[in-house]
Design a protein around this motif. Structure first.
Motif, PDB file in Angstrom:
ATOM      1  N   LEU A   1       0.841  -1.196   0.000  1.00  0.00           N
ATOM      2  CA  LEU A   1       0.000   0.000   0.000  1.00  0.00           C
ATOM      3  C   LEU A   1       0.873   1.242   0.000  1.00  0.00           C
ATOM      4  N   GLU A   2       0.603   2.149  -0.932  1.00  0.00           N
ATOM      5  CA  GLU A   2       1.334   3.414  -0.967  1.00  0.00           C
ATOM      6  C   GLU A   2       0.903   4.283   0.213  1.00  0.00           C
ATOM      7  N   GLN A   3       1.880   4.738   0.993  1.00  0.00           N
ATOM      8  CA  GLN A   3       1.619   5.609   2.126  1.00  0.00           C
ATOM      9  C   GLN A   3       2.707   6.673   2.199  1.00  0.00           C
ATOM     10  N   PRO A   4       2.391   7.918   1.797  1.00  0.00           N
ATOM     11  CA  PRO A   4       3.389   8.987   1.896  1.00  0.00           C
ATOM     12  C   PRO A   4       3.615   9.394   3.344  1.00  0.00           C
ATOM     13  N   GLY A   5       4.598  10.250   3.536  1.00  0.00           N
ATOM     14  CA  GLY A   5       4.906  10.727   4.878  1.00  0.00           C
ATOM     15  C   GLY A   5       5.907   9.833   5.578  1.00  0.00           C
ATOM     16  N   PRO A   6       6.250  10.168   6.820  1.00  0.00           N
ATOM     17  CA  PRO A   6       7.264   9.408   7.563  1.00  0.00           C
ATOM     18  C   PRO A   6       6.726   8.062   8.033  1.00  0.00           C
ATOM     19  N   TRP A   7       7.649   7.144   8.262  1.00  0.00           N
ATOM     20  CA  TRP A   7       7.319   5.828   8.800  1.00  0.00           C
ATOM     21  C   TRP A   7       8.012   5.641  10.137  1.00  0.00           C
ATOM     22  N   GLY A   8       7.305   5.065  11.096  1.00  0.00           N
ATOM     23  CA  GLY A   8       7.939   4.678  12.345  1.00  0.00           C
ATOM     24  C   GLY A   8       8.520   3.282  12.247  1.00  0.00           C
ATOM     25  N   ALA A   9       9.035   2.774  13.373  1.00  0.00           N
ATOM     26  CA  ALA A   9       9.695   1.471  13.374  1.00  0.00           C
ATOM     27  C   ALA A   9       8.748   0.362  12.923  1.00  0.00           C
ATOM     28  N   LYS A  10       7.505   0.399  13.396  1.00  0.00           N
ATOM     29  CA  LYS A  10       6.485  -0.547  12.941  1.00  0.00           C
ATOM     30  C   LYS A  10       5.488   0.237  12.112  1.00  0.00           C
ATOM     31  N   ALA A  11       5.800   0.319  10.818  1.00  0.00           N
ATOM     32  CA  ALA A  11       5.168   1.347   9.983  1.00  0.00           C
ATOM     33  C   ALA A  11       3.657   1.182   9.851  1.00  0.00           C
ATOM     34  N   LEU A  12       3.138  -0.040   9.878  1.00  0.00           N
ATOM     35  CA  LEU A  12       1.698  -0.200   9.712  1.00  0.00           C
ATOM     36  C   LEU A  12       0.919   0.483  10.830  1.00  0.00           C
ATOM     37  N   THR A  13       1.542   0.608  12.003  1.00  0.00           N
ATOM     38  CA  THR A  13       0.852   1.248  13.125  1.00  0.00           C
ATOM     39  C   THR A  13       1.561   2.506  13.616  1.00  0.00           C
ATOM     40  N   SER A  14       2.627   2.917  12.937  1.00  0.00           N
ATOM     41  CA  SER A  14       3.334   4.141  13.344  1.00  0.00           C
ATOM     42  C   SER A  14       3.750   4.937  12.118  1.00  0.00           C
ATOM     43  N   SER A  15       2.743   5.283  11.317  1.00  0.00           N
ATOM     44  CA  SER A  15       2.933   6.169  10.169  1.00  0.00           C
ATOM     45  C   SER A  15       1.689   7.040  10.102  1.00  0.00           C
ATOM     46  N   HIS A  16       1.496   7.733   8.985  1.00  0.00           N
ATOM     47  CA  HIS A  16       0.278   8.520   8.842  1.00  0.00           C
ATOM     48  C   HIS A  16      -0.916   7.673   8.441  1.00  0.00           C
ATOM     49  N   LEU A  17      -0.711   6.380   8.255  1.00  0.00           N
ATOM     50  CA  LEU A  17      -1.836   5.460   8.076  1.00  0.00           C
ATOM     51  C   LEU A  17      -2.560   5.331   9.419  1.00  0.00           C
ATOM     52  N   ASP A  18      -3.883   5.260   9.380  1.00  0.00           N
ATOM     53  CA  ASP A  18      -4.666   5.072  10.603  1.00  0.00           C
ATOM     54  C   ASP A  18      -4.147   3.827  11.328  1.00  0.00           C
TER      55      ASP A  18
END
Length: 314
Positions: free
Chosen positions: A28-45
């Protein structure tokens, strides 16, 4: 300053049999920064990220976020996002793509069907279709997960994109940070480590022609790690580079020793003995690790061609 990748390189740690395991990738394309566990620590809900993680468990599907190389501004407004699903098991290899605005639509997918290699639900639910472009090169760049992926992965992704290579994306996590920069190439699902731009261009050129480059290859994500190592060993022994030529028929045994049976599309079979060893001396398995580790390594003990009778019995 030493990093996990420089230590792994200096110790000449083998890369074979270290690829992540996934029969199907959902990206899934998700712009913006990613955290260590990106699915739950990015700009994605994060609730959506947790739901996707839960839905994927046990299905053979691995969910990851992707973004184009370069700046990653996320203006917080709905945007069209690319979504890819890719099945990597030889005999049924495909990449499907779709464009969506609401990522929650991914929750309507039947991930078990995707894991089995059935893309019809992806097409009907998201309006997807076959990816007709060049092979996809997904470079791990999540520096919040491991700094090597940022230090080595992001420059590689940028260089590939600047050179005009199509299908280049940054991806959140491929594992094996100590092999950075690491790249997943689709449709066939082979993962590479310690690659430079010219290596990736050769790999992509081969992928366009249905050929697999064995040098620097960590394995095909369709197989478990003993199967990855066994397949690469047979490829090396035969000089076989056709993408769909070999399949893992079965894996018997358990750590630290397996017997892996492989089949060629021409009817030949092999049995490969794979032994698990411990890498020494202890080394950092990632830059964020608090203690040194001895990561498992897949070692080839024997490669035996099987007679027709033995192959049928297996």
């Amino acid at each position: 300053m030493s990093t996990c990748s420089t230590v792994s390189w200096d110790l000449d740690e083998p890369v074979s049999g270290t690829a992540p395991v996934a029969r199907t990738w959902l990206l899934l394309e998700q712009p913006g920064p990613w955290g260590a566990k990106a699915l739950t620590s990015s700009h994605l809900d994060p609730a959506l990220g947790r739901a996707l993680e839960a839905a994927a468990k046990g299905t053979g599907v691995r969910v990851a976020l992707i973004r184009r190389p370069g700046r990653h501004a996320d203006r917080g407004t709905p945007v069209e996002r690319r979504v890819y699903a890719a099945h990597t098991v030889p005999g049924n290899v495909w990449v499907r793509g779709a464009t969506i605005r609401d990522p929650r639509r991914l929750l309507d997918l039947d991930l078990a069907a995707l894991g089995r290699g059935d893309h019809r639900g992806f097409d009907s639910t998201l309006g997807g279709g076959p990816h007709l472009g060049d092979p996809l090169a997904l470079v791990c760049t999540n520096g919040k997960r491991d700094r090597c992926c940022a230090l080595l992965g992001r420059p590689l992704a940028a260089e590939l994109a600047a050179s005009g290579a199509a299908g280049v994306w940054e991806v959140t996590h491929l594992g094996g940070h100590r092999f950075s920069p690491t790249v997943l190439v689709l449709p066939h699902g082979y993962v590479y480590g310690r690659v430079q731009a010219h290596d990736v261009k050769e790999i992509l050129h081969g992928a366009r022609e249905g050929r697999i480059v064995v040098g620097g290859c960590r394995g095909n994500s369709a197989w478990d790690r003993p199967g990855q190592a066994a397949e690469l060993a047979v490829r090396s022994a035969l000089g076989e580079d056709a993408a769909g030529a070999l399949s893992v028929v079965r894996t018997d045994g358990s750590a630290p020793r397996w017997e892996v049976t492989l089949a060629h599309t021409d009817g030949r079979h092999w049995r490969v003995t794979v032994a698990q060893g411990a890498s020494s001396p202890p080394r950092p398995e990632s830059c964020g690790a608090a203690v040194l580790g001895s990561p498992a390594r897949m070692e080839i003990a024997a490669v035996r061609a099987l007679t027709v009778t033995a192959a049928l019995a297996s």
